[in-house]
Design an enzyme around this catalytic site. Structure first.
Site, PDB file in Angstrom:
ATOM      1  N   ASN A   7      11.360   6.067  28.496  1.00  0.00           N
ATOM      2  CA  ASN A   7      11.268   4.733  29.081  1.00  0.00           C
ATOM      3  C   ASN A   7      10.302   3.978  28.166  1.00  0.00           C
ATOM      4  O   ASN A   7       9.025   4.100  28.080  1.00  0.00           O
ATOM      5  CB  ASN A   7      10.337   5.072  30.549  1.00  0.00           C
ATOM      6  CG  ASN A   7      10.123   3.690  31.207  1.00  0.00           C
ATOM      7  OD1 ASN A   7      10.395   2.647  30.806  1.00  0.00           O
ATOM      8  ND2 ASN A   7       9.545   3.963  32.325  1.00  0.00           N
ATOM      9  N   ARG A  91      15.731   4.274  30.317  1.00  0.00           N
ATOM     10  CA  ARG A  91      15.772   3.294  31.290  1.00  0.00           C
ATOM     11  C   ARG A  91      15.635   1.695  30.767  1.00  0.00           C
ATOM     12  O   ARG A  91      15.125   1.528  29.843  1.00  0.00           O
ATOM     13  CB  ARG A  91      14.410   3.480  32.113  1.00  0.00           C
ATOM     14  CG  ARG A  91      14.018   2.578  33.102  1.00  0.00           C
ATOM     15  CD  ARG A  91      12.552   2.549  33.609  1.00  0.00           C
ATOM     16  NE  ARG A  91      12.476   1.513  34.331  1.00  0.00           N
ATOM     17  CZ  ARG A  91      11.489   0.609  34.641  1.00  0.00           C
ATOM     18  NH1 ARG A  91      10.427   0.793  33.606  1.00  0.00           N
ATOM     19  NH2 ARG A  91      11.138  -0.137  35.510  1.00  0.00           N
ATOM     20  N   HIS A 181      13.853  -1.258  40.585  1.00  0.00           N
ATOM     21  CA  HIS A 181      13.393   0.257  41.382  1.00  0.00           C
ATOM     22  C   HIS A 181      14.818   1.022  41.646  1.00  0.00           C
ATOM     23  O   HIS A 181      14.567   1.688  42.583  1.00  0.00           O
ATOM     24  CB  HIS A 181      12.438   0.068  42.513  1.00  0.00           C
ATOM     25  CG  HIS A 181      11.200  -0.394  41.993  1.00  0.00           C
ATOM     26  ND1 HIS A 181      10.339  -0.946  42.861  1.00  0.00           N
ATOM     27  CD2 HIS A 181      10.350  -0.219  40.982  1.00  0.00           C
ATOM     28  CE1 HIS A 181       9.320  -1.104  42.371  1.00  0.00           C
ATOM     29  NE2 HIS A 181       9.066  -0.611  41.191  1.00  0.00           N
ATOM     30  N   ARG A 242       1.306  -8.969  41.783  1.00  0.00           N
ATOM     31  CA  ARG A 242       2.321 -10.225  41.975  1.00  0.00           C
ATOM     32  C   ARG A 242       2.451 -10.499  43.351  1.00  0.00           C
ATOM     33  O   ARG A 242       1.914  -9.647  44.374  1.00  0.00           O
ATOM     34  CB  ARG A 242       3.558  -9.363  41.628  1.00  0.00           C
ATOM     35  CG  ARG A 242       3.972  -9.166  40.192  1.00  0.00           C
ATOM     36  CD  ARG A 242       5.277  -8.116  40.154  1.00  0.00           C
ATOM     37  NE  ARG A 242       4.954  -6.871  39.520  1.00  0.00           N
ATOM     38  CZ  ARG A 242       5.864  -6.155  39.388  1.00  0.00           C
ATOM     39  NH1 ARG A 242       7.012  -6.057  39.909  1.00  0.00           N
ATOM     40  NH2 ARG A 242       5.421  -4.867  38.804  1.00  0.00           N
ATOM     41  N   ASN A 336       0.923   8.608  48.609  1.00  0.00           N
ATOM     42  CA  ASN A 336      -0.536   9.014  48.553  1.00  0.00           C
ATOM     43  C   ASN A 336      -1.462   8.309  49.635  1.00  0.00           C
ATOM     44  O   ASN A 336      -2.449   8.836  49.905  1.00  0.00           O
ATOM     45  CB  ASN A 336      -0.989   8.755  47.022  1.00  0.00           C
ATOM     46  CG  ASN A 336      -0.568   9.737  46.228  1.00  0.00           C
ATOM     47  OD1 ASN A 336      -0.439  10.825  46.382  1.00  0.00           O
ATOM     48  ND2 ASN A 336       0.091   8.899  45.182  1.00  0.00           N
ATOM     49  N   GLU A 385      12.393   9.055  39.071  1.00  0.00           N
ATOM     50  CA  GLU A 385      13.318   8.166  38.281  1.00  0.00           C
ATOM     51  C   GLU A 385      13.651   8.750  37.113  1.00  0.00           C
ATOM     52  O   GLU A 385      15.076   8.884  36.700  1.00  0.00           O
ATOM     53  CB  GLU A 385      12.484   7.124  37.922  1.00  0.00           C
ATOM     54  CG  GLU A 385      12.328   6.154  39.305  1.00  0.00           C
ATOM     55  CD  GLU A 385      11.419   5.016  38.974  1.00  0.00           C
ATOM     56  OE1 GLU A 385      10.012   5.432  38.963  1.00  0.00           O
ATOM     57  OE2 GLU A 385      11.785   3.772  38.946  1.00  0.00           O
TER      58      GLU A 385
HETATM   59  P1  AMP Z   1       2.371   3.477  41.112  1.00  0.00           P
HETATM   60  O1  AMP Z   1       2.576   2.328  40.508  1.00  0.00           O
HETATM   61  O2  AMP Z   1       3.639   4.135  41.761  1.00  0.00           O
HETATM   62  O3  AMP Z   1       1.606   4.589  40.094  1.00  0.00           O
HETATM   63  O4  AMP Z   1       1.269   3.440  42.144  1.00  0.00           O
HETATM   64  C1  AMP Z   1       0.062   2.928  41.932  1.00  0.00           C
HETATM   65  C2  AMP Z   1      -0.753   2.323  43.159  1.00  0.00           C
HETATM   66  O5  AMP Z   1      -0.647   3.655  43.660  1.00  0.00           O
HETATM   67  C3  AMP Z   1      -2.271   1.931  42.819  1.00  0.00           C
HETATM   68  O6  AMP Z   1      -2.469   0.926  43.829  1.00  0.00           O
HETATM   69  C4  AMP Z   1      -2.891   3.054  43.435  1.00  0.00           C
HETATM   70  O7  AMP Z   1      -4.167   2.487  44.046  1.00  0.00           O
HETATM   71  C5  AMP Z   1      -2.073   3.576  44.334  1.00  0.00           C
HETATM   72  N1  AMP Z   1      -2.366   5.165  44.934  1.00  0.00           N
HETATM   73  C6  AMP Z   1      -2.448   6.094  44.225  1.00  0.00           C
HETATM   74  N2  AMP Z   1      -2.928   7.218  44.843  1.00  0.00           N
HETATM   75  C7  AMP Z   1      -3.475   6.556  46.094  1.00  0.00           C
HETATM   76  C8  AMP Z   1      -4.297   7.153  47.378  1.00  0.00           C
HETATM   77  N3  AMP Z   1      -4.586   8.257  47.232  1.00  0.00           N
HETATM   78  N4  AMP Z   1      -4.419   6.180  48.039  1.00  0.00           N
HETATM   79  C9  AMP Z   1      -4.002   4.995  48.321  1.00  0.00           C
HETATM   80  N5  AMP Z   1      -3.541   4.430  47.085  1.00  0.00           N
HETATM   81  C10 AMP Z   1      -3.063   5.440  46.161  1.00  0.00           C
END
Ligand code: AMP
Length: 400
Positions: A7, A91, A181, A242, A336, A385
Site C-alpha cells: 500500500n 492497493r 474503502h 474531512r 473500538n 483489507e
Molecule cells: P483508522 O483510520 O481506521 O485507523 O481509525 C482511526 C480512528 O479510530 C481515530 O479517530 C481513532 O481515535 C479511532 N479510535 C481508535 N481506537 C479508538 C477507541 N478506543 N475509541 C474511540 N476511537 C478510537
C-alpha cells in the site's frame, strides 16, 4: 503460496507478507516520510521479532530495497529467497469507471491508472511510483496485481451514482460517485457470510467502515447498491479532517467570502474540517469523546454530528434496500469505540434492533453485539483489507 501486499502513498509504503496456505501474516512493516527529512522504517514478524531504523529514504525504490532486505536478511529474516514470493498485490485508490475488478499489472494498466490521476491526484501517482519501484527492486518477472478501492462499488445503479448535472458534462469529466474503502466493505460482507455459513444471495447488509476516513455502504445480494463517499473520499460522513456532505453553495459561499482558490478550498474541506474543524482541537475520535466527557461543548457537537449522521445513513440505506438483515461496524472507530456503537445502535429501536450491552463492551474483536431476539443482527468485524488484496492477487495469479 506467499503474497506480498503493498500500500503505497506519496511518502509512505506499508507492506505485509501473507502465507496464503493459512492466511497468516508472516511479516509486516512500514516506511514513512519517503522523500522527506526524518525517514523511518519499522516492522515485525509473525513470531514477534521487530526492527526499526531511521535510514535516508530519498525515494520509493530505496524504501523497497529496505523492505527486501528486511524480508531476506538480518534478525527479522522470514524468507531465504525472493523466489518464495509468488506474486505482489498493490492497493490502488481510483480505478474510475474503467476497472470493476482487480487486474494483472501491464504497461497498459499503468497508463490507465495514470490517466485516472485527475480523480485521485494524491493517490494514483503514488501508486504508480510504488509499482515502478517495486518492479525495479523485485524484478519484472514477478506477477503483480492491482486491487482497486472503488471496484466493489461498480455495481451501483446509474441513478445511485449519478449527480444531477447535465449528463454530457458528467460524461466529459467522468464526474460521478465512485466510492472508496470498497476492499474493506467487500471483505466485511464476505466474512459475515463465511461466519454464518450462508450465501450472500438474498441478503441486505449495511457496512459501516468508520475510521479517520469513514464510509457506509448498502450491500444487496452481495453487491454494492450505494455508498456514502463520492467522486473522491470527501463525501458522506463527517470524518477526522474531512467535512463529509456539505451543501455545494456553502462551499462557493465560503470560497467567495474568504477569497480562496479551488486548491485552497479543497485543502480546507479535506484537511481542516470534520472532527478537527468542529472540535477545534483534534481529528481523533478518542480525544473528542474524552473531551466531550469532560464537558467540552465543541467536542460534544462533533461527536453528536457523527452519531447522528451514521444513523441517518443507516436509515436511508434501509429505505434504499427495503430492509436490512445485518449492520456491520469496522475501522478504528467502528471496531473500538464502544460509545459510538452504543449511541448509534440504541437509537435504531424502530428497526427492532436490540443492543447487547455486554457484548458491545469490547474492542477489536469479531463479535455479534445485538441480542438473539434482535430483528437485525449487529456485528463488529475487524476489517482486513490486506488479506482481501492478497486473496484477489492469488485468485488472478492462479487463473493465469
Ligand atoms: P483508522 O483510520 O481506521 O485507523 O481509525 C482511526 C480512528 O479510530 C481515530 O479517530 C481513532 O481515535 C479511532 N479510535 C481508535 N481506537 C479508538 C477507541 N478506543 N475509541 C474511540 N476511537 C478510537
Amino acid at each position: 503460496m506467499k503474497i506480498l501486499v503493498i500500500n503505497c502513498g506519496s511518502s509512505s509504503l506499508k507492506y505485509q507478507l501473507i502465507d496464503m496456505d493459512n492466511e497468516q501474516v508472516i511479516a509486516k512493516g512500514l516506511c514513512e516520510r519517503i522523500g522527506i527529512a526524518g525517514s523511518h522504517i519499522e516492522g515485525k514478524t509473525f513470531d514477534g521479532r521487530e526492527y526499526a531504523a531511521d535510514p535516508d529514504l530519498p525515494d520509493h525504490t530505496t524504501a523497497f530495497s529496505y523492505v527486501k532486505d528486511a524480508l531476506l536478511e538480518g534478525d527479522c529474516k522470514v524468507i531465504d529467497s525472493l523466489d518464495e514470493i509468488t506474486a505482489i498485490g498493490h492497493r490502488v485508490v481510483q480505478g474510475g469507471a474503467v476497472y470493476n475488478q482487480s487486474v494483472m499489472v501491464t504497461p497498459e494498466v499503468i497508463r490507465e491508472i495514470d490517466k485516472l490521476s485527475a480523480l485521485a491526484p494524491l493517490h494514483n501517482p503514488a501508486h504508480i511510483q510504488g509499482i515502478n519501484a517495486c518492479t525495479e527492486v523485485f524484478g519484472n518477472l514477478k506477477p503483480q496485481v492491482v486491487v482497486f478501492d472503488n471496484a466493489f462499488h461498480s455495481t451501483m445503479p446509474k441513478y445511485a451514482y449519478s449527480f444531477a448535472i447535465p449528463q454530457d458534462l458528467a460524461e466529459k469529466h467522468q464526474c460521478r460517485k465512485y466510492g472508496a474503502h470498497g476492499t474493506s466493505h467487500k471483505y466485511l460482507v464476505e466474512r459475515y457470510a463465511e461466519m454464518k455459513g450462508i450465501s450472500l444471495e438474498g441478503t441486505k447488509i449495511i457496512t459501516c467502515h468508520l475510521g479517520n476516513g469513514s464510509s457506509i455502504t448498502a450491500v444487496k445480494d452481495g453487491k454494492c447498491i450505494d455508498t456514502s463517499m463520492g467522486i473522491t473520499p470527501l463525501d458522506g460522513l463527517i470524518m477526522g479532517t474531512r467535512s463529509g456532505c456539505i451543501d455545494a453553495s456553502a462551499v462557493t459561499y465560503l470560497q467567495q467570502h474568504e477569497g480562496w482558490t479551488p486548491e485552497e478550498t479543497s485543502e480546507f474541506l479535506n484537511k481542516k474540517c470534520g472532527l478537527l474543524g468542529v472540535s477545534g482541537f483534534s481529528s481523533d475520535m478518542r480525544d473528542n469523546i474524552d473531551a466531550r466527557d469532560k464537558g467540552d461543548e465543541n467536542a460534544k457537537l462533533a461527536t453528536d454530528m457523527l452519531f447522528y449522521q451514521i444513523r441517518k445513513f443507516i436509515g436511508s440505506y434501509v429505505a434504499a434496500m427495503n430492509g436490512v438483515d445485518a449492520i456491520i461496524f469496522a475501522g478504528g472507530i467502528g471496531e473500538n469505540s464502544i460509545p459510538t456503537r452504543e449511541a448509534v445502535v440504541s437509537e435504531l429501536g424502530w428497526l427492532g434492533i436490540k443492543l447487547d450491552a455486554e457484548a458491545n463492551d469490547c474492542r477489536g474483536k469479531e463479535i455479534k453485539i445485538s441480542t438473539d431476539d434482535s430483528a437485525v443482527e449487529v456485528w463488529v468485524i475487524p476489517t482486513n483489507e490486506e488479506l482481501a488484496i492478497a486473496r484477489d492477487t492469488k485468485r488472478l495469479v492462479e487463473a493465469q
